[in-house]
Scaffold this motif. Structure first.
Motif, PDB file in Angstrom:
ATOM      1  N   LEU A  12      78.778 119.019  98.137  1.00 39.75           N
ATOM      2  CA  LEU A  12      78.434 120.112  99.051  1.00 39.75           C
ATOM      3  C   LEU A  12      79.566 121.124  99.136  1.00 39.75           C
ATOM      4  CD1 LEU A  12      76.817 117.976 101.903  1.00 39.75           C
ATOM      5  CD2 LEU A  12      75.790 118.832  99.784  1.00 39.75           C
ATOM      6  N   GLY A  13      80.805 120.631  99.163  1.00 32.71           N
ATOM      7  CA  GLY A  13      81.961 121.523  99.201  1.00 32.71           C
ATOM      8  C   GLY A  13      82.048 122.384  97.957  1.00 32.71           C
ATOM      9  N   ALA A  18      75.508 113.554 103.188  1.00 35.39           N
ATOM     10  CA  ALA A  18      76.414 112.996 102.187  1.00 35.39           C
ATOM     11  C   ALA A  18      77.485 112.185 102.903  1.00 35.39           C
ATOM     12  CB  ALA A  18      77.051 114.109 101.357  1.00 35.39           C
ATOM     13  N   ILE A  19      77.868 111.057 102.295  1.00 34.88           N
ATOM     14  CA  ILE A  19      78.851 110.169 102.918  1.00 34.88           C
ATOM     15  C   ILE A  19      79.969 109.853 101.933  1.00 34.88           C
ATOM     16  CG2 ILE A  19      77.447 108.142 102.312  1.00 34.88           C
ATOM     17  CD1 ILE A  19      78.507 106.816 104.927  1.00 34.88           C
ATOM     18  N   CYS A  20      81.153 109.574 102.474  1.00 32.17           N
ATOM     19  CA  CYS A  20      82.308 109.108 101.717  1.00 32.17           C
ATOM     20  C   CYS A  20      82.859 110.219 100.817  1.00 32.17           C
ATOM     21  CB  CYS A  20      81.935 107.844 100.943  1.00 32.17           C
ATOM     22  SG  CYS A  20      83.326 106.924 100.264  1.00 32.17           S
ATOM     23  N   ASN A  80      78.162 115.086  91.312  1.00 36.91           N
ATOM     24  CA  ASN A  80      78.716 116.443  91.294  1.00 36.91           C
ATOM     25  C   ASN A  80      78.575 117.100  89.925  1.00 36.91           C
ATOM     26  OD1 ASN A  80      79.954 118.563  92.706  1.00 36.91           O
ATOM     27  ND2 ASN A  80      81.964 118.001  91.898  1.00 36.91           N
ATOM     28  N   GLU A  81      78.439 116.330  88.897  1.00 35.63           N
ATOM     29  CA  GLU A  81      78.306 116.867  87.531  1.00 35.63           C
ATOM     30  C   GLU A  81      76.847 117.076  87.123  1.00 35.63           C
ATOM     31  OE1 GLU A  81      80.365 113.772  85.441  1.00 35.63           O
ATOM     32  OE2 GLU A  81      82.339 114.660  85.808  1.00 35.63           O
ATOM     33  N   LEU A 140      70.522 118.274  90.120  1.00 38.61           N
ATOM     34  CA  LEU A 140      70.663 117.853  91.516  1.00 38.61           C
ATOM     35  C   LEU A 140      71.297 118.963  92.334  1.00 38.61           C
ATOM     36  CD1 LEU A 140      70.583 115.840  93.857  1.00 38.61           C
ATOM     37  CD2 LEU A 140      72.732 114.869  92.975  1.00 38.61           C
ATOM     38  N   LYS A 141      72.331 119.594  91.802  1.00 35.69           N
ATOM     39  CA  LYS A 141      72.995 120.669  92.543  1.00 35.69           C
ATOM     40  C   LYS A 141      72.036 121.831  92.794  1.00 35.69           C
ATOM     41  CE  LYS A 141      76.868 121.014  90.111  1.00 35.69           C
ATOM     42  NZ  LYS A 141      78.270 121.275  89.746  1.00 35.69           N
TER      43      LYS A 141
END
Length: 181
Positions: free
Chosen positions: A109-110, A101-103, A80-81, A85-86
């Motif tokens: 994504l959110g 995406a899992i877990c 996320n950081e 990638l984002k």
């Protein structure tokens, strides 16, 4: 056949990453593991080190059609950081390409607003970080181009759903039977 990139950050959930890679490869789906570090060796949340196929900065994503984010903490936080990638995830979403995406990883994504008005699932306790999502407790949820999975014990369900999406129900059933599931 669609090619897949699965991203690794220190603290990734080993079961989710490695089971997904294994199952996709059993289905003859090309998968590249991509480290977001400056090196190929990445250490999971339970101190299992793996060697990624590529380093993000050196990877060519032009022939990749599916992005996969395993969870685990702090792995999902590191994903996320990672701004590059984002940016790639946003580009894929804009092009309607598949993202999974899992877990804890659905938090990426959110945070990008990609789950607005979509059904999604995640590891219990991360629902609030799936901004705009209609969170449900199903094992695996597919809504449009986004696939989300709940957690490590459901990695096979998650990976098999990806196989079905990429290679079809027959291939999914063949892999599932070969795994004695």
């Amino acid at each position: 056949m669609k090619k897949v990139a699965l991203f690794l950050a220190n603290g990734f959930e080993e079961i989710e990453a490695l089971a997904t890679v294994d199952i996709l490869r059993r289905a003859q789906i090309p998968v590249e593991t991509v480290s977001i570090l400056n090196e190929k060796t990445v250490t999971g949340a339970h101190n299992v080190s793996v060697i990624a196929d590529k380093i993000f900065q050196e990877a060519d994503f032009s022939d990749i059609e599916v992005l996969v984010l395993p969870g685990g903490m702090p792995g999902a936080k590191h994903l996320n950081e990672y701004e590059a990638l984002k940016e790639l995830i946003i580009k894929f979403n804009d092009e309607g390409k598949q993202i999974a995406a899992i877990c804890a990883a659905p938090i990426v994504l959110g945070g990008l607003g990609l789950l607005n008005d979509k059904r999604a699932t995640c590891y219990p306790g991360f629902e609030a970080e799936l901004t705009g999502a209609k969170t449900i407790g199903e094992n695996v949820v597919v809504d449009g181009n986004i696939t989300t999975g709940r957690g490590p014990g459901l990695a096979f369900d998650f990976a098999l759903r990806l196989v079905e999406q990429i290679a079809g129900l027959k291939t999914k059933q063949e892999v599932q039977n070969g795994l004695l599931l």
